[in-house]
Design a protein around this motif. Structure first.
Motif, PDB file in Angstrom:
ATOM      1  N   TYR A 150     -23.364  16.494 -49.003  1.00  0.00           N
ATOM      2  CA  TYR A 150     -23.562  16.238 -50.474  1.00  0.00           C
ATOM      3  C   TYR A 150     -22.472  15.302 -51.078  1.00  0.00           C
ATOM      4  N   TYR A 203     -28.129  12.800 -52.944  1.00  0.00           N
ATOM      5  CA  TYR A 203     -27.582  13.785 -53.767  1.00  0.00           C
ATOM      6  C   TYR A 203     -26.983  13.118 -54.882  1.00  0.00           C
ATOM      7  N   GLY A 258     -25.368  12.418 -49.024  1.00  0.00           N
ATOM      8  CA  GLY A 258     -26.925  12.489 -48.446  1.00  0.00           C
ATOM      9  C   GLY A 258     -26.994  12.354 -47.071  1.00  0.00           C
ATOM     10  N   LYS A 302     -30.719  16.729 -48.299  1.00  0.00           N
ATOM     11  CA  LYS A 302     -31.587  15.985 -49.096  1.00  0.00           C
ATOM     12  C   LYS A 302     -31.062  14.367 -48.811  1.00  0.00           C
ATOM     13  N   TRP A 345     -29.810  27.097 -50.665  1.00  0.00           N
ATOM     14  CA  TRP A 345     -30.288  25.836 -50.945  1.00  0.00           C
ATOM     15  C   TRP A 345     -31.637  25.790 -50.115  1.00  0.00           C
ATOM     16  N   GLU A 391     -27.435  21.447 -46.199  1.00  0.00           N
ATOM     17  CA  GLU A 391     -26.823  21.008 -47.452  1.00  0.00           C
ATOM     18  C   GLU A 391     -25.400  20.795 -47.277  1.00  0.00           C
TER      19      GLU A 391
END
Length: 247
Positions: free
Chosen positions: A172, A203, A209, A200, A44, A169
């Protein structure tokens, strides 16, 4: 600094774990299969973002890795944890949901990068498979999944928590965030421990997120949050790297 990723010899690996190898590697066109596979075989973007941020903080004397106890959660390839070992961490533990990911991917990568010579015995390395809701009992006791072909192991002694927790990551899934946060608070050394998190901002499709995790941390009130990096390269959703520490 270059980190080398090895590819597993799939036909030679078949260890009992959360699922078997064929189940993990038979997943097609999906990064996540709830309860079975949590994306550990994919590299990722957040892992690379996290390594870059760690390197920057070390160069600017904002982070000292030498002699520290480090935990990487949801490790997959294990690049941030490997980087910590290369920068002098005394102990590095790698955790992933799937035991097969550790056997097939993480351990070969650690061997290729941290144990290039058999004489290297100064650092302790361990591998842990399991769910975040229960893995703290193993992590804090020190009972690791061992690879008996090398000296990759942890001592069977408890420790006072990790100086540094790394995760990329991992935020999520919205329903897993409370378990993840509870695990961090249990395992992080108080009061000086720090958490580096890359992920991120949102997600899409799974609800999580970085901002959802940040909201959880803020509502709890025990830790402070600092945004270290924001990546908007146009190749994916907005990515961020955060640092958390006890107030």
């Amino acid at each position: 600094m270059t980190l080398h990723c090895t590819h597993p010899h799939l036909e030679q690996i078949c260890h009992q774990g959360r699922v078997n190898t064929s189940d993990v590697l038979g997943v097609k066109n999906s990064d996540l299969v709830p309860g079975k596979y949590e994306g550990g075989l994919k590299l990722w973007e957040g892992s690379l973002d996290l390594v870059k941020t760690l390197n920057s903080d070390i160069k600017d004397d904002r982070l000292l890795m030498e002699g520290k106890h480090v935990l990487e959660l949801g490790c997959g390839h294990g690049l941030p944890g490997i980087f910590a070992g290369l920068k002098g961490a005394a102990l590095v533990h790698f955790q992933d949901f799937n035991a097969e990911v550790l056997r097939c991917l993480t351990i070969p990568n650690v061997k290729a990068n941290l144990f290039k010579e058999s004489s290297e015995t100064s650092r302790s390395v361990g591998f842990y498979a399991g769910d975040w809701s229960e893995i703290d009992k193993l992590l804090l006791r020190g009972d690791a999944v061992q690879d008996k072909t090398t000296n990759l192991h942890t001592e069977n002694e408890g420790h006072r928590g990790y100086n540094i927790i790394l995760m990329a990551e991992t935020v999520y899934a919205l329903d897993s965030l409370p378990s993840l946060y509870r695990l961090i608070k249990k395992c992080l050394h108080y009061p000086s421990g720090v958490v580096y998190m890359a992920g991120k901002k949102h997600y899409f499709g799974v609800g999580g997120g970085t901002r959802q995790f940040l909201r959880l941390v803020t509502e709890d009130g025990a830790m402070q949050s600092d945004l270290l990096a924001e990546v908007t390269d146009g190749s994916s959703n907005v990515r961020e790297v955060w640092k958390f520490s006890f107030k």
